[in-house]
Design an enzyme around this catalytic site. Structure first.
Site, mmCIF file in Angstrom:
data_model
loop_
_atom_site.group_PDB
_atom_site.id
_atom_site.type_symbol
_atom_site.label_atom_id
_atom_site.label_comp_id
_atom_site.label_asym_id
_atom_site.label_seq_id
_atom_site.Cartn_x
_atom_site.Cartn_y
_atom_site.Cartn_z
ATOM 1 N N ASP A 78 0.816 -1.216 0.000
ATOM 2 C CA ASP A 78 0.000 0.000 0.000
ATOM 3 C C ASP A 78 0.848 1.264 0.000
ATOM 4 O O ASP A 78 2.077 1.204 0.157
ATOM 5 C CB ASP A 78 -0.945 0.003 1.213
ATOM 6 C CG ASP A 78 -0.263 -0.456 2.492
ATOM 7 O OD1 ASP A 78 0.980 -0.378 2.565
ATOM 8 O OD2 ASP A 78 -0.964 -0.899 3.415
ATOM 9 N N ASN A 147 -7.157 -2.629 14.272
ATOM 10 C CA ASN A 147 -8.565 -2.837 13.919
ATOM 11 C C ASN A 147 -8.752 -4.053 13.013
ATOM 12 O O ASN A 147 -9.829 -4.288 12.501
ATOM 13 C CB ASN A 147 -9.142 -1.579 13.253
ATOM 14 C CG ASN A 147 -8.477 -1.275 11.910
ATOM 15 O OD1 ASN A 147 -7.575 -2.000 11.469
ATOM 16 N ND2 ASN A 147 -8.918 -0.209 11.258
ATOM 17 N N HIS A 149 -7.129 -4.641 10.129
ATOM 18 C CA HIS A 149 -6.881 -4.473 8.689
ATOM 19 C C HIS A 149 -5.614 -5.188 8.260
ATOM 20 O O HIS A 149 -4.700 -5.398 9.047
ATOM 21 C CB HIS A 149 -6.870 -2.985 8.290
ATOM 22 C CG HIS A 149 -5.650 -2.219 8.696
ATOM 23 N ND1 HIS A 149 -5.650 -0.846 8.837
ATOM 24 C CD2 HIS A 149 -4.381 -2.598 9.000
ATOM 25 C CE1 HIS A 149 -4.443 -0.434 9.188
ATOM 26 N NE2 HIS A 149 -3.661 -1.479 9.300
ATOM 27 N N GLU A 154 -9.675 -1.934 5.301
ATOM 28 C CA GLU A 154 -10.239 -1.543 6.586
ATOM 29 C C GLU A 154 -11.529 -2.316 6.894
ATOM 30 O O GLU A 154 -12.233 -2.740 5.966
ATOM 31 C CB GLU A 154 -10.571 -0.039 6.549
ATOM 32 C CG GLU A 154 -9.372 0.854 6.302
ATOM 33 C CD GLU A 154 -8.490 1.028 7.530
ATOM 34 O OE1 GLU A 154 -8.025 0.016 8.087
ATOM 35 O OE2 GLU A 154 -8.263 2.177 7.934
HETATM 36 P P1 PGA Z 1 2.411 -1.626 12.523
HETATM 37 O O1 PGA Z 1 1.232 -1.549 11.466
HETATM 38 O O2 PGA Z 1 3.366 -2.665 12.069
HETATM 39 O O3 PGA Z 1 3.025 -0.259 12.519
HETATM 40 O O4 PGA Z 1 1.795 -1.972 13.832
HETATM 41 C C1 PGA Z 1 0.636 -2.696 11.009
HETATM 42 C C2 PGA Z 1 -0.566 -2.356 10.146
HETATM 43 O O5 PGA Z 1 -1.237 -1.354 10.405
HETATM 44 O O6 PGA Z 1 -0.864 -3.123 9.218
#
Ligand code: PGA
Length: 545
Positions: A78, A147, A149, A154
């Site tokens: 992404d 959350n 995702h 999302e």
């Molecule tokens: P993080 O993010 O590794 O910074 O916890 C993971 C994500 O949001 O997919």
């Protein structure tokens, strides 16, 4: 530790690591193995805090020539939108800083969605086609959002299959804000691979580290597939390995509730959900066999769930960590010590009524209260005292409220004392008095119910009360009088936030509580247990929290 988690016939491999360093090296090892097996692999890469350690190790391995990226193609999951490559928060920048500029990958082989594309839809299509024409992703690295995702897919009622432009949820914007100086600067949109794009990867590793991932990992493991935790979709992929460190995963507790006929086992997760429950018969004659049975079942459960702590609730008296229980083969048994050594991990033992009280206090009827007294009304009266959310054990034996004296020189009790509260306010006392009243009042409804059934019990007494039988009413009033007297004494001593009642008789609900309230002087709330017979396993499990 490597575990295999089954979900409806699908298996997700779980590598449980001690800490973030081990997680990073395990993940790097899998990427390295992939590159050794197929030097021209197509990698799907992730950004965020979690994979940074893995990238660091891959860079070292590449420098030592243990792995070669010269034929590798990469596609990133992404990118924010809109954002320029030069922005230090862009994923272009992140990948350059953490990996691409430090390894021998060819810049033309790295692909990240263009955060400034004029036509984001066309950019997404171009990206999908490039993945396709490169032969598809061999190994996809994923992080997981708090959350649920993956990528920027999302939580939503529907999930998008293809690469697409998406608004970010408030939870993601909040989580991302840690990387930005000002909250206003956090992008509100992103371009992301879709669920289908991710799903077509031949192999997936999903990394989760830190306490803030605890809840979502537990949801991932324990909920059915649902679009509000998009990562649950991965349960349908044939080759997913979840690599977790203990802080992200070790949030499951095993509670054991030993009873006279059965021993209940339950796994409670950090969101206080009972995710597994089973029971075995109690061996009431042989101590060694009984402890062995408990240990065997715990071990079996620990093979499926990475348990952080085991708590055990047992009937009886606990003194100096030794258990003595009349109906069990525990005679000054060092239960805590024996189980801890059999299971090679700390085990905490408490009285079963204490455990039930803790269960109710943390996740049952007393959830909103800090200090509660739980009163279990049955053959006798048991109690549990919770102060500041923790069991008050005294020297190990506190909470024996059924044996507080309510009548000097009163009825003899099995404990050897006289006038104990349970001799007047337990269900056995109620039944004893009701049977006497039935015999004394031959014209009463109570008498005819007694005659028909050959005995009385709580349910039958309530049947007589329903029919407004004066004999039953007199017995019940006297009973409530004693029950209320004990409750008032406890309230005077502890001034708790709440009294929680449990035991079969509480099945009568308002028919018990409403008349009881007329006798109780205090206005402290009196509630009925909501966890019922599971309160003990909840509380035993949560002793480790
Ligand atoms: P993080 O993010 O590794 O910074 O916890 C993971 C994500 O949001 O997919």
């Amino acid at each position: 530790m490597i575990l295999s988690i089954e979900w409806g016939g699908f298996f997700m491999k779980l590598i449980l690591c001690e800490d973030y360093d081990e997680l990073s090296s395990k993940a790097a090892q899998i990427v390295a193995e992939q590159l050794k097996a197929k030097p021209d692999s197509v990698l799907g890469l992730a950004t965020g805090a979690t994979p940074v350690g893995m990238y660091r190790i891959l860079v070292q391995m590449n420098r030592k020539k243990e792995i070669d990226f010269s034929k590798v193609k990469s596609f990133n999951l992404d990118e924010y939108y809109p954002i320029s490559d030069a922005n230090t928060q862009s994923y272009h920048y992140f990948m350059k800083e953490n990996l691409f500029s430090k390894i021998d990958i060819l810049p033309e082989n790295t692909h990240i969605l263009n955060g400034l594309a004029d036509d984001p839809e066309a950019e997404c299509e171009r990206f999908e086609e490039m993945i396709e024409s490169s032969g598809g992703i061999d190994l996809q690295v994923l992080g997981i959002g708090q959350n649920g995702h993956i990528g920027f897919n999302e939580p939503s009622v529907t999930l998008n299959s293809k690469t697409h432009l998406t608004p970010l949820t408030e939870s993601t914007i909040n989580a991302n804000s840690r990387f930005f100086e000002r909250y206003e600067d956090v992008p509100r949109q992103a371009l992301t691979m879709g669920m289908g794009t991710i799903f077509r990867a031949k192999k997936i590793i999903l990394l989760a580290s830190g306490e803030n991932k605890n809840k979502v990992v537990s949801e991932l493991m324990n909920s059915d597939i649902n679009t509000s935790v998009p990562a649950t979709m991965l349960k349908l992929h044939p080759d997913v390995t979840l690599i977790c460190d203990k802080t992200a995963y070790m949030s499951q507790y095993l509670g054991v509730d030993i009873g006279g006929t059965e021993i209940k086992f339950g796994v409670v997760d950090s969101s206080h959900k009972l995710v597994h429950r089973e029971s075995i018969q109690t061996n009431c004659t042989n101590e060694k066999k009984l402890i062995g049975d408990i240990a065997d079942k715990c071990r079996e459960i620990m093979e499926k769930y990475p348990i952080a702590h085991i708590g055990v609730g047992t009937p009886g008296i606990i003194h100096d960590n030794k258990v003595a229980a009349v109906n069990l083969p525990f005679n000054n048994t060092e239960l805590e010590k024996k189980l801890s050594s059999y299971l090679d991990m700390p085990v905490k033992v408490s009285n079963d009524a204490n455990c039930a009280a803790l269960g109710e206090a943390v996740c049952g009827a007393g959830k909103s209260a800090k200090n509660i007294i739980m009163i279990t009304i049955g053959t006798g009266i048991g109690g549990g005292i919770i102060i500041g959310g923790k069991i008050y054990q005294g020297r190990g034996n506190a909470g024996e409220i059924g044996h507080m004296c309510i009548q000097i020189g009163g009825k003899e009790c099995s404990c050897g004392l006289r006038g104990c509260w349970e001799r007047y306010a337990s269900v056995s006392a109620l039944v004893e008095n009701a049977e006497k009243a039935a015999k004394d009042n031959v014209d009463s409804v109570l008498h005819s119910i007694y005659n028909k059934n050959g005995e009385l019990n709580g349910k039958l007494i309530f049947e007589a009360l329903e029919k407004k039988c004066p004999a039953a009413q007199a017995v019940f009033s006297e009973y409530l009088h004693y029950l209320a007297a004990g409750i008032d004494s406890l309230i005077l001593i502890f001034d708790p936030d709440m009294i929680v009642l449990s035991g079969g008789i509480t099945g009568a609900g308002d028919k018990l509580i409403n008349p009881l309230l007329k006798y109780v002087k205090s206005d402290i709330p009196i509630k009925i247990s909501s966890l019922k017979s599971d309160a003990g396993i909840y509380g035993a499990a949560l002793m480790g929290e």
